[in-house]
Design an enzyme around this catalytic site. Structure first.
Site, short mmCIF file in Angstrom:
data_model
loop_
_atom_site.label_atom_id
_atom_site.label_comp_id
_atom_site.label_asym_id
_atom_site.label_seq_id
_atom_site.Cartn_x
_atom_site.Cartn_y
_atom_site.Cartn_z
N GLY A 104 -3.78 -15.07 9.53
CA GLY A 104 -2.48 -15.60 9.11
C GLY A 104 -2.53 -16.81 8.20
O GLY A 104 -1.50 -17.44 7.99
N GLU A 125 -9.37 -14.35 12.14
CA GLU A 125 -9.29 -13.00 11.55
C GLU A 125 -8.48 -13.03 10.26
O GLU A 125 -7.37 -12.50 10.19
CB GLU A 125 -8.59 -12.06 12.55
N PRO A 126 -8.99 -13.66 9.22
CA PRO A 126 -8.22 -13.74 7.98
C PRO A 126 -8.22 -12.43 7.20
O PRO A 126 -9.27 -11.81 7.03
CB PRO A 126 -8.95 -14.83 7.17
N ARG A 176 5.42 -4.92 -1.00
CA ARG A 176 5.71 -6.27 -0.50
C ARG A 176 7.03 -6.86 -1.05
O ARG A 176 7.80 -7.42 -0.30
CB ARG A 176 4.54 -7.22 -0.75
N CYS A 195 12.63 6.84 -6.96
CA CYS A 195 14.03 7.23 -7.06
C CYS A 195 14.87 6.58 -5.96
O CYS A 195 15.48 7.25 -5.14
CB CYS A 195 14.11 8.74 -7.01
N TYR A 209 -2.64 -5.88 1.44
CA TYR A 209 -1.47 -5.09 1.81
C TYR A 209 -0.76 -4.50 0.59
O TYR A 209 0.45 -4.32 0.58
CB TYR A 209 -0.49 -5.92 2.64
N1 LLP Z 1 -5.23 -10.39 13.11
C1 LLP Z 1 -4.23 -9.63 13.61
C2 LLP Z 1 -4.25 -9.27 15.02
C3 LLP Z 1 -3.21 -9.19 12.76
O1 LLP Z 1 -2.23 -8.44 13.25
C4 LLP Z 1 -3.23 -9.54 11.39
C5 LLP Z 1 -2.20 -9.09 10.47
C6 LLP Z 1 -4.29 -10.34 10.91
C7 LLP Z 1 -5.27 -10.74 11.81
C8 LLP Z 1 -4.42 -10.75 9.49
O2 LLP Z 1 -3.34 -11.49 9.02
P1 LLP Z 1 -3.41 -12.16 7.56
O3 LLP Z 1 -4.57 -13.15 7.58
O4 LLP Z 1 -3.67 -11.08 6.59
O5 LLP Z 1 -2.09 -12.80 7.36
N2 LLP Z 1 1.79 -6.52 5.53
C9 LLP Z 1 2.18 -7.91 5.69
C10 LLP Z 1 1.24 -8.67 6.59
C11 LLP Z 1 1.13 -8.03 7.96
C12 LLP Z 1 0.03 -8.60 8.75
C13 LLP Z 1 -0.24 -7.77 9.97
N3 LLP Z 1 -1.25 -8.32 10.81
C14 LLP Z 1 2.29 -8.56 4.31
O6 LLP Z 1 2.03 -7.89 3.31
O7 LLP Z 1 2.69 -9.72 4.21
#
Ligand code: LLP
Length: 405
Positions: free
Chosen positions: A222, A263-264, A302, A332, A360
């Site tokens: 996150g 978990e990035p 997005r 469409c 994503y």
């Molecule tokens: N760990 C877990 C358990 C997660 O569910 C996620 C993301 C991450 C790590 C990684 O998060 P990040 O570092 O990428 O923010 N599709 C959306 C983001 C959904 C994230 C889902 N889980 C977007 O395009 O903004």
């Protein structure tokens, strides 16, 4: 070496492979990983790439080659990770809402597993007891993240076992003699405020006495990346400093060293990615100038799904007079990449690049409107490598069984 892909390189890729095209910069991924490593030097931390952001095999192989671990959200991602060369010790599987068979398959594969429901925890206890260490995903009831759709830790979220069900967790743990070695919390995506992670650590702090086998504090992913010009991402050095302090506090209080896991996803692969499109149509209306490109939310959802901002540049006319455009796709239904966006004058045939599209983007793509998914290219060691071919009509048909009348 530059960590951005130049206009010339994007244009060269477009002319070699056609558009729409995803292009990624391998060394940018490496640099992001190194920034984490450098910031957390001296802190007992490990990083697991949340591969749901981008699972192209070549990207996974690159991530593996730089020594990063991997976080998976489905058993198929676990299999992809194994295929890319990760060993089970480097693989984390954080399940959510899945059948117990998937957890069994993850155990079979020998990877670390986080469980996110009482029901699967109970099944795990019955099947494995103390034979396989396990982590649990908690819901801390913290609201965090860029928008509600990507917030996962609040008290209405489906993710994790609510913290108020601690008694039930402990009952299952005692009954089956579970070895719970990891506590996991992921509160959302695009978390700018470092203190959110510290709040999570405070929750873990109070839980330590209940989990004697605990070794790992998994704070999820996150980290925010800047999408808009002038926007700031998560302050990683500050995060590292604060987490270091917290770990010292844990060690002092409990006489035990805990490892912290992150978990990035976006942080590692968002900025490395570009979606190159060509302009099909310019439609000047009395109120809006539409620049219609040969892509759409089937390739990058997005903006439509989260109202996310992605910077857009005109590669073909970088010095043209700036005008205000709606950049739209060819799907469409309403399908915008941008609204009211100042961009150098756009002409039919121009190449537009949509930036920050690594995470994503392709991954949430689809064949809606029977459109092909774009090809993917990786710039690595200054070489342009095709890492996925564009779909063909054959791909659209390969699993379909027509009627034989
Ligand atoms: N760990 C877990 C358990 C997660 O569910 C996620 C993301 C991450 C790590 C990684 O998060 P990040 O570092 O990428 O923010 N599709 C959306 C983001 C959904 C994230 C889902 N889980 C977007 O395009 O903004």
């Amino acid at each position: 070496m530059s960590l951005t892909i130049s206009n010339e390189q994007l244009q060269a890729a477009a002319s070699q492979y056609g558009t729409p095209l995803y292009m990624y910069h391998a060394e940018k991924i490496t640099a992001q990983y190194q920034q984490l490593q450098n910031a957390f030097e001296g802190v007992y931390a490990r990083f697991f790439y949340a591969c749901k952001a981008l699972t192209n095999l070549a990207v996974l192989q690159h991530v593996h080659s730089i020594g990063c671990n991997i976080d998976c959200s489905s058993i198929n991602e676990v299999y992809l990770a194994l295929k890319a060369g990760f060993n089970p010790e480097q693989i984390l599987y954080t399940s959510n809402g899945i059948s117990f068979e998937e957890i069994e398959a993850a155990v079979e594969a020998g990877v670390s597993v986080n469980i996110d429901s009482l029901s699967n925890l109970e099944k795990f206890g019955k099947a494995y007891g103390s034979r396989y260490p396990v982590g649990i995903r908690l819901r801390p009831n913290i609201m965090a993240g860029g928008n509600l759709k990507i917030s996962t830790g609040h008290n209405g979220s489906k993710f994790g076992i609510p913290i108020e069900q601690l008694t039930e967790i402990l009952t299952i743990k005692e009954h089956y003699k579970l070895r719970i070695n990891c506590l996991h919390v992921h509160t959302g995506s695009e978390i700018k405020d470092v203190e959110v992670f510290i709040k999570v650590a405070d929750i873990f702090y109070d839980l330590v006495p209940s989990f004697p086998d605990l070794q790992v504090l998994d704070m999820g992913g996150g980290f925010k990346v800047p999408y808009q010009e002038g926007e700031k991402g998560t302050d990683i050095p500050l995060l590292a400093k604060r987490v270091g302090e917290v770990l010292n506090k844990f060690e002092k209080s409990y006489g035990k060293k805990f490892q912290v896991w992150f978990e990035p996803g976006k942080y590692l692969v968002s900025e490395c990615g570009y979606l190159i499109t060509s302009v099909n149509v310019i439609k000047e209306t009395p109120t809006v100038i539409f620049a219609g490109v040969n892509s759409g939310f089937n390739h990058l959802i997005r903006p439509m799904f989260y109202e996310a901002y992605h910077h857009i540049k005109n590669l073909s006319n970088p010095n043209g007079k700036v005008k205000i455009y709606a950049v739209t796709g060819n799907i469409c239904e309403t399908d915008n990449f941008a609204w009211d966006r100042p961009i150098n004058e756009i002409r039919e045939g121009d190449l537009l690049v949509i930036e920050n599209a690594g995470a994503y983007g392709f991954e949430m793509g689809s064949n809606y409107n029977a459109r092909f998914l774009p090809a993917q290219v990786l710039l690595r060691d200054e070489k342009m490598l095709l890492i996925r071919k564009r779909d063909t009509m054959e791909d659209l048909l390969k699993n379909q069984i027509g009627l034989s009348y």
